[in-house]
Design an enzyme around this catalytic site. Structure first.
Site, mmCIF file in Angstrom:
data_model
loop_
_atom_site.group_PDB
_atom_site.id
_atom_site.type_symbol
_atom_site.label_atom_id
_atom_site.label_comp_id
_atom_site.label_asym_id
_atom_site.label_seq_id
_atom_site.Cartn_x
_atom_site.Cartn_y
_atom_site.Cartn_z
ATOM 1 C CB CYS A 73 61.526 -2.939 43.016
ATOM 2 S SG CYS A 73 61.805 -2.416 44.713
ATOM 3 C CG HIS A 108 71.605 16.089 11.722
ATOM 4 N ND1 HIS A 108 72.571 15.424 12.432
ATOM 5 C CD2 HIS A 108 70.868 16.761 12.621
ATOM 6 C CE1 HIS A 108 72.431 15.724 13.704
ATOM 7 N NE2 HIS A 108 71.393 16.522 13.849
HETATM 8 C C1 PEP Z 1 63.607 2.541 45.834
HETATM 9 O O1 PEP Z 1 63.944 3.265 46.768
HETATM 10 O O2 PEP Z 1 64.382 2.177 44.955
HETATM 11 C C2 PEP Z 1 62.214 2.095 45.713
HETATM 12 C C3 PEP Z 1 61.868 1.252 44.771
HETATM 13 O O3 PEP Z 1 61.315 2.656 46.550
HETATM 14 P P1 PEP Z 1 60.731 4.123 46.363
HETATM 15 O O4 PEP Z 1 61.150 4.603 45.017
HETATM 16 O O5 PEP Z 1 59.263 3.993 46.479
HETATM 17 O O6 PEP Z 1 61.358 4.850 47.484
#
Ligand code: PEP
Ligand code: MG
Length: 876
Positions: A831, A454
Site C-alpha cells: 500500500c 517537437h
Molecule cells: C507506507 O509507509 O508505505 C504507508 C503506506 O504508510 P504511510 O505512508 O501512511 O506511512
C-alpha cells in the site's frame, strides 16, 4: 574482436538493443527492399564503451567506423571529400527506446569549401549547395562544439534584413555563401580554431557528440520520466543524405499510418517542400497536410502509401515515418512504432484486434499504463464547453482539458507551478530545452509548428494537453504578452485549451471527472481477464472509496484513519485526545471521536459492497495535528479546562528530533491502548451494522497495525484489539469475522517475518516507510538531494516513486518467503506509493503478492500493469 559497427544490410528489427530502434528499423526496411539511403550503425555498446573509456572513442571502434565508410563508399559510388562525387551523410542518434528530440542530429556532413563548390557546379543548383553548407556549419557548431544556435540565427536575421526578405527560402546562393563564410568566422571566434574541413574528422566529432548527447540534461529528464535506464546508451546512425532541399520537386515529411492524437485509421502527416527534416520537426515553418503531397508529388505519394501499408502490416502497429523526396524520388529515413496519446493508444489497440492483426493479450501489452493517467484527468464540462466561444482554433496536438494562468518561459512555468499555480505555457515555438517547463504546465500553446513539431510530440508523450500552430496569436515574448481575438493577454491571465479540438478559450472553463467507457472500458476488461493479482485502493473517505470502485478497485488496501480527522470540527476532539494528560481525559476525547469514526467506517463498508476493507490504526507522529495558531490553542485550553500555557507546555513536550522514527505507529497503541481500543470498537460496530443491513455481503474487517518491528509489539497490541473486538461481537450477538494483520514497513519486520506471520493474518508492505528506513533517508526531505543524486548517476529514479527492487524489493521477497510457510493463509499486499507504479506492480506480481493498493486514480494503471505482468510471465 568485438563488432561495434553494422552496415544496414547486416542488421534486423530484433537487434534494437544493440542497434537502437532507428538502426534496427533502418536495417529491417533495407531487408524489406524499401528505398533506404544506405549507411551503418555504431552500436549502443560502443556508446557504453565510449563512457567507460572516459568519453573517448577507442582505436578499435574508430577503425571499424572508417572501414564502414569505405564500404558505404563502395555501395553508394560516392566518396567522402571527393571533388567529383562527394558523399554527404547524416549522423543521428537512436536509442533502444525512442526519445524524440532529446538527442542530437547532424545533417550534410562531409562538406567543405572544395566539396561545396563541386556540388554547386555539378548539380547546377548552387543555392542548394550553399544552403546545405551553411546548415551543416550551423548544426555542427551547435551540436558538436556547443557554440549555440543563437549566434547563427542572428546572422541569418541580419542577412534577411539587409536583403529585405522575410523567409530563409528567399535568400539566394550568394547570400547563403556569404552566410557560410560568416558562420565559419563566428566558429573561429568562438572556438579559436578553423572549422574542420576533413570529412573524417567531422564524422568522428559528430559521433562523439551524439554519444555525449545521451547524457545531456533533457535526455536525462526524459529517461527518468520514461523509465529508460542510463546504461542502455544510444547508437549512432550514419546514413547517406537524401536531399529534400534541392528545389520545388523535393521535400521532406513526417507521417503516421494512423492519427497519433485520436487513433483514427488513415494516413496522417505533414510535408514541407524544398526543406530538410529538421525544418519539419523544429516547427519553424508550418508544413502542409500530407494529402497535399498527393497533388504535388503523385508518384512518390503512391509509393509512400504502399510503404506505409508494408510497414504497418510488418510491424503490426502504427508507424511513425520520416521520409524525403529528392527530385520526385522517395527515400525512407526512419520508421518506428509511433508515439501516441492515451486515447489513440486505446483505439489503435482495439482496432488492431478487430482487424485481426493483434490478439487481446497483445493489445493489452501495447498500452503504456502510465499514459492512462491523462484519461483519468478531468475533461471539460460538456455544457460549459458548448456555451463557450473559442477565441481561436489551432491544431489539437495533444488532447486533454487544460486551464491555467499564462506564462511565457519554461523557467516561469516551473517556478509558478512550484508555488501551486496551474499554468499554461505559451511559446512562439518550443525547443527541447523547454521540457521541464512543459512538464510543469497544465497545457502548452504554441504559435508555430504542426502536429509533428517537437512541442506536439513531447506533449503527447507526457500526456500534457497541447494546442500548436496558432498563427492568429501576435506574440511579444520579450514583454511577456500576446494578442488574440483582439484582446491582450499578460502573464497570469487565465485561458483554457482543448487539446482535442485545438480550441483556445478566454478564462477558465469548468471541468468534470473522467469515466472509463468505450475503448478504455474494453481494454480494461481484457486487462481484468488476464491479470491474476488483485487491485485495491488507498482510500480514507467514502468519496475516495466510491471513486476507486468506479475505477475498478476490488477493495481498500489502506484506510489511513488519521485523515478522517481533518473534516469539519473533528480536529477539536482529536486535539483534545492528543493533549490529554490522563487516561480519563483521553477516554473522554475518544468517546467523542468513536461515533464519528464508526459512521465513516460504515460508509466505507457501504461503498465497498462486501469487498475487503483494510483499516489501519493511528500512525503519524501526533505533533502533526497540534494547533499552532494562538486562537486554536486557546480553544483547546478552554475545552480541556486548562490554561494556554499548560497546553503550550504539552505541545512542546510532543516535539521530537526525529518524528518519523519517533512516537508513532504501533508505539502509540502501546503507550495509549485506549486509542486502539476505541478504533477497534468503531471498526467492529460499523461492520456489524453494515453486515446486518446487507446479509449477502461478505463484511470482514481487516485491522492493520502499523510500524511493527518486533513480534512482541504486535502480540501486545493484538491482545487488546482481539479482546475488544470479541467483546463487541459477543455483545451484539453477531457472527462477524475479522482479521488482524500488520504493515511491513520496518526492515526488522521483514527480517523477522517468520515470527510475525505467526500473529498476523496478513502483511501489507508500507514501502514508503520501508524505503525510508531501508535507505535511512527521510521521505519528506529526500527531494533536497535527489537532483544531486541524479546528476551523479547514483539514482536514476526517485526510490519513493519507483520501488528499489534490489534492496527494498529483497526485503519484501524475504518477508514473503519467511512468512508464507509459517502461515499458509497469510495474504500479502502493498500500500506504499509504489502500488500504482507500473514497473513496481510488475515486481510485486513476480514475488507473489496477492494485491497492490494505490490511490483511486491509479487503479486503472495498476490493473493494466498487473495484466501486463501476468501476460509477460505466461509468455516467458
Ligand atoms: C507506507 O509507509 O508505505 C504507508 C503506506 O504508510 P504511510 O505512508 O501512511 O506511512
Ligand atoms: Mg507507513
Amino acid at each position: 574482436m568485438a563488432k561495434w559497427v553494422y552496415m544496414f544490410t547486416e542488421g534486423n528489427a530484433d537487434m534494437r538493443n544493440l542497434l537502437g530502434g532507428k538502426g534496427a528499423n533502418l536495417a529491417e526496411m533495407t531487408n524489406l527492399g524499401l528505398p533506404v539511403p544506405q549507411g551503418f550503425t555504431v552500436t549502443t555498446e560502443a556508446c557504453t564503451q565510449y563512457y567507460e573509456d572516459g568519453r573517448q572513442i577507442n582505436d578499435e571502434i574508430m577503425a571499424q567506423i572508417m572501414e564502414a565508410i569505405d564500404k558505404m563508399e563502395g555501395i553508394t559510388g560516392k566518396k567522402f571529400g571527393d571533388k567529383e562525387n562527394p558523399l554527404l551523410v547524416s549522423v543521428r542518434s537512436g536509442a533502444r527506446a525512442s526519445m524524440p528530440g532529446m538527442m542530437d542530429t547532424i545533417l550534410n556532413l562531409g562538406l567543405n569549401e572544395e566539396v561545396v563548390e563541386t556540388l554547386a557546379k555539378a548539380s547546377g543548383n548552387p543555392r542548394w549547395a550553399w544552403d546545405c553548407y551553411r546548415r551543416f556549419i550551423q548544426m555542427f557548431s551547435d551540436v558538436v562544439m556547443e557554440v549555440g544556435k543563437k549566434y547563427f540565427e542572428e546572422l541569418i536575421d541580419k542577412m534577411k534584413e539587409e536583403k529585405g526578405v522575410k523567409l530563409d527560402v528567399e535568400l539566394d546562393a550568394d547570400d547563403l555563401k556569404k552566410l557560410a563564410e560568416q558562420f565559419k568566422a563566428e566558429y573561429k571566434e568562438k572556438i579559436g580554431e578553423d572549422f574542420p574541413t576533413d570529412p573524417k574528422v567531422q564524422l568522428m566529432e559528430a559521433v562523439k557528440a551524439v554519444f555525449r548527447s545521451w547524457d545531456n540534461p533533457r535526455a536525462n529528464v526524459y529517461r527518468r520520466d520514461n523509465d529508460i535506464p542510463y546504461s542502455w546508451g544510444t547508437a549512432v546512425n550514419v546514413q547517406m543524405m537524401a536531399f529534400g532541399n534541392m528545389g520545388d520537386d523535393c521535400g521532406t515529411g513526417v507521417a503516421f499510418t494512423r492519427d497519433p492524437a485520436t487513433g483514427e485509421n488513415g494516413l496522417f502527416g505533414e510535408f514541407l517542400t524544398n526543406a530538410q527534416g529538421e525544418d519539419v520537426v523544429a516547427g519553424v515553418r508550418t508544413p502542409m497536410h500530407i494529402s497535399e503531397m498527393e497533388q504535388k508529388f503523385p508518384e512518390a505519394f503512391t509509393q509512400f502509401k504502399e510503404v506505409c501499408n508494408t510497414l504497418e502490416t510488418h510491424y503490426r502497429d502504427m508507424q511513425d515515418m520520416e521520409f524525403t523526396v529528392e527530385h520526385g524520388k522517395l527515400y525512407m529515413l526512419q520508421t518506428r512504432n509511433g508515439k501516441r496519446t492515451a486515447q489513440a493508444a486505446l483505439k489503435i489497440a482495439c482496432d488492431l484486434v478487430d482487424e485481426g492483426m493483434r490478439t487481446e493479450e497483445e493489445a493489452v501489452a501495447m498500452i503504456d499504463p502510465r499514459n492512462l493517467d491523462t484519461l483519468l484527468h478531468p475533461q471539460f464540462d460538456a455544457a460549459a464547453l458548448k456555451a463557450a466561444t473559442p477565441m481561436a482554433k489551432a491544431l489539437g496536438a495533444s488532447p486533454g482539458a487544460a486551464c491555467g494562468k499564462v506564462v511565457f518561459t519554461a523557467d516561469d512555468a516551473v517556478e509558478w507551478a512550484a508555488r501551486g499555480e496551474k499554468v499554461i505555457l505559451v511559446r512562439l515555438e518550443t525547443s527541447p530545452e523547454d521540457i521541464t517547463g512543459m512538464k510543469s504546465a497544465q497545457g502548452i500553446l504554441t504559435v508555430r509548428g504542426g502536429m509533428t513539431s517537437h512541442a506536439a510530440v513531447v506533449a503527447r508523450g507526457m500526456g500534457t494537453c497541447c494546442v500548436s500552430g496558432c498563427g492568429d496569436i501576435t506574440m511579444d515574448e520579450a514583454n511577456k504578452k500576446f494578442t488574440l481575438g483582439g484582446k491582450e493577454f499578460h502573464e497570469g491571465d487565465a485561458i483554457s485549451l482543448d487539446g482535442s479540438t485545438g480550441a483556445i478559450y478566454d478564462g477558465i472553463i469548468p471541468t468534470v471527472d473522467a469515466t472509463i467507457a468505450g475503448e478504455f472500458g474494453r481494454i480494461m476488461g481484457w486487462a481484468d481477464k488476464y491479470r491474476t493479482m488483485k487491485v485495491r485502493t488507498n482510500a480514507d473517505t467514502p468519496a475516495d472509496a466510491k471513486k476507486a470502485r468506479e475505477l475498478g478497485a476490488e477493495g481498500i488496501g489502506l484506510c489511513r484513519t488519521e485523515h478522517m480527522f481533518f473534516e469539519g470540527n473533528r480536529i477539536d476532539a482529536f486535539r483534545e485526545m492528543i493533549c490529554a494528560e490522563t487516561v480519563e481525559e483521553r477516554e473522554a476525547a475518544l468517546a467523542k471521536i468513536l461515533p464519528e469514526q464508526q459512521g465513516d467506517f460504515e460508509k466505507l463498508y457501504e461503498a465497498l459492497e462486501g469487498n475487503p476493507v483494510t483499516i489501519r490504526f493511528l500512525d503519524p507522529p501526533l505533533h502533526e495535528f497540534v494547533p499552532t495558531e494562538e486562537e486554536d490553542i486557546k480553544k483547546l485550553a478552554d475545552a480541556q479546562g486548562k490554561t494556554v500555557d499548560q497546553i503550550k507546555a504539552i505541545i512542546d513536550s510532543l516535539h521530537e528530533f526525529n518524528p518519523m522514527m519517533g512516537h508513532r505507529g504501533c508505539r502509540l497503541a502501546v503507550t495509549y491502548p485506549e486509542i486502539a481500543k476505541m478504533q477497534t470498537s468503531a471498526v467492529i460496530r460499523a461492520a456489524i451494522n453494515v453486515k446486518k443491513a446487507h446479509p449477502d455481503w461478505n463484511v470482514k474487517p481487516e485491522i492493520m497495525i502499523p510500524l511493527v518491528g518486533d513480534i512482541k509489539e504486535l502480540k501486545y497490541v493484538k491482545k487488546f484489539v482481539v479482546e475488544t473486538a470479541d467483546a463487541e461481537i459477543a455483545a451484539a450477538g453477531s457472527d462477524l469475522e475479522y482479521e488482524v494483520g500488520t504493515m511491513i514497513e520496518i526492515p526488522r519486520a521483514a527480517l523477522t517475518a517468520d515470527d510475525i506471520a505467526k500473529e498476523a493474518d496478513f502483511f501489507c508492505f508500507g514501502t514508503n516507510d520501508l524505503t525510508q528506513m531501508t535507505y535511512g533517508f527521510s521521505r519528506d526531505d529526500a527531494g533536497k538531494f535527489l537532483d544531486a543524486y541524479y546528476d551523479a548517476k547514483i539514482f536514476e529514479n526517485d526510490p519513493f516513486a519507483k520501488l528499489d527492487q534490489v534492496g527494498v524489493g529483497k526485503l519484501m521477497k524475504m518477508a514473503i518467503e519467511l512468512g508464507k510457510p509459517v502461515n499458509p493463509n497469510l495474504h500479502v499486499g502493498i500500500c506504499g506509493e509504489h502500488g500504482g507504479d507500473p514497473s513496481s506492480v510488475e515486481f510485486c506480481d513476480s514475488i507473489g503478492l496477492d494485491y497492490v493498493s494505490c490511490s483511486p486514480f491509479r487503479v486503472p494503471i495498476a490493473r493494466l500493469a498487473a495484466a501486463q505482468a501476468a501476460i509477460a510471465k505466461k509468455n516467458a
